[in-house]
Design a protein around this motif. Structure first.
Motif, PDB file in Angstrom:
ATOM      1  N   CYS A  60      61.024  -9.310  68.584  1.00 33.29           N
ATOM      2  CA  CYS A  60      61.769 -10.386  69.171  1.00 33.29           C
ATOM      3  C   CYS A  60      60.861 -11.071  70.135  1.00 33.29           C
ATOM      4  CB  CYS A  60      62.996  -9.865  69.910  1.00 33.29           C
ATOM      5  SG  CYS A  60      64.203 -11.318  70.601  1.00 33.29           S
ATOM      6  N   ARG A  81      67.716 -14.569  72.232  1.00 34.70           N
ATOM      7  CA  ARG A  81      67.411 -14.283  70.587  1.00 34.70           C
ATOM      8  C   ARG A  81      67.913 -12.736  70.353  1.00 34.70           C
ATOM      9  NH1 ARG A  81      63.743 -16.091  66.326  1.00 34.70           N
ATOM     10  NH2 ARG A  81      62.577 -17.628  68.072  1.00 34.70           N
ATOM     11  N   ARG A 134      66.196 -24.018  58.617  1.00 30.37           N
ATOM     12  CA  ARG A 134      65.077 -23.491  59.611  1.00 30.37           C
ATOM     13  C   ARG A 134      63.764 -24.334  59.720  1.00 30.37           C
ATOM     14  NH1 ARG A 134      65.378 -18.263  60.988  1.00 30.37           N
ATOM     15  NH2 ARG A 134      66.806 -17.748  59.389  1.00 30.37           N
ATOM     16  N   ALA A 139      71.155 -10.940  68.031  1.00 27.39           N
ATOM     17  CA  ALA A 139      70.864 -10.154  67.299  1.00 27.39           C
ATOM     18  C   ALA A 139      71.597  -8.792  67.126  1.00 27.39           C
ATOM     19  CB  ALA A 139      69.750 -10.128  66.669  1.00 27.39           C
ATOM     20  N   ASP A 186      71.377 -15.513  60.952  1.00 30.37           N
ATOM     21  CA  ASP A 186      70.652 -14.136  61.622  1.00 30.37           C
ATOM     22  C   ASP A 186      71.478 -12.986  61.924  1.00 30.37           C
ATOM     23  OD1 ASP A 186      68.519 -15.707  60.986  1.00 30.37           O
ATOM     24  OD2 ASP A 186      68.015 -16.064  63.252  1.00 30.37           O
TER      25      ASP A 186
END
Length: 288
Positions: A280, A114, A11, A118, A80
């Motif tokens: 997000c 993104r 990360r 998720a 994630d």
């Protein structure tokens, strides 16, 4: 011997690649600069090669570092997704997201990418309208989350970043030098329209409308054809077009335009998945 890579190392690596700065990466991840530098050193020890080199004021990945970027992104995405599966309830349904036409293309793709990673089972319905209409829809319960462009920020809004409104035209074009000035504007509900018109009036610059629709495609067509100039946020200027230098004090130049805020609004009583989507949006805009 099995060797594992800490997710925090990957990360930190991607944050430095994306921001080009240890300082900005530390701010993005809420860590100290020393912690980021230590994570990079740990990864370089595993690779036995330098992953970054100094580039002016910032740092940029070496060829070895650039080669690691796709794998690091996959690693974080898998991490994630696993965490989401472990720690979050199974969400189903739909979230309704609205943004103006001028920033939908520049901001929405990373947000949607993104979020869909998720929450792959959630449908996202996009609503592309001018800011004033989006805020009305939000109050009426027609949308769940709105990203807006405004001079300031209204009650309940959260300013995610600021950007300057600029004059945009064809690369190497001459539309900006014509008199009267040909301008492509949004519809009456476009928040850029009164600001641009007021600036032209103050500069005593005669103008005429060429396009008056809140839709990026016809506006862009007039710009690429060098038929007009248009006020757009600097971050949203399409590739192939240029920002036209503004200087209100010089004859024939365009007047300077003000800064605008990119604001996030949520419904008054958002659903859990709408709150996840808003979070997000915040992460994506902050990382941009």
């Amino acid at each position: 011997m099995i060797r594992n890579i800490d997710v925090a190392v990957a990360r930190a690596f991607l944050a430095v690649v994306e921001t080009g700065s240890v300082t900005l990466a530390a701010r993005q991840l809420n860590l100290t600069q020393g912690a980021i530098s230590q994570q990079i050193r740990r990864l370089e020890q595993l690779s036995t090669a330098r992953l970054f080199h100094r580039d002016g004021r910032g740092i940029a990945p070496t060829p070895e570092g650039q080669r690691l970027v796709p794998a690091a992104k996959q690693f974080l995405a898998a991490n994630d997704q696993l965490l989401a599966s472990l720690s979050q309830p199974v969400f189903e349904g739909e979230v309704r997201f609205g943004a103006p036409y001028d920033i939908m293309g520049s901001y929405a793709p990373p947000i949607l990418r993104r979020f869909s990673t998720a929450f792959p089972s959630i449908r996202v319905r996009l609503v592309c309208l001018d800011t004033l209409l989006l805020l009305a829809d939000l109050r009426a319960g027609e949308i769940d989350v709105a990203l807006t462009t405004e001079i300031g920020c209204g009650r309940g809004g959260d300013t995610l970043r600021s950007d300057r409104l600029v004059w945009t035209g064809a690369r190497g074009g001459s539309a900006h030098a014509r008199d009267p000035l040909p301008v492509s504007l949004g519809a009456e509900t476009c928040v850029f329209r009164p600001v641009a018109v007021a600036a032209l009036k103050k500069a005593r610059r005669d103008w005429q409308a060429v396009c008056e629709v809140s839709n990026m495609e016809p506006v862009r067509a007039t710009l690429e054809a060098d038929l007009a100039v248009a006020p757009l946020l600097s971050h949203s200027v399409p590739e192939g077009l240029d920002i036209v230098e503004a200087d209100g004090d010089a004859p024939g130049r365009l007047p300077k335009l003000p800064m605008f805020c990119i604001n996030l609004y949520e419904a008054e009583t958002p659903s859990p998945i709408a709150r996840e989507f808003a979070a997000c949006v915040r992460r994506s805009v902050a990382a941009d």
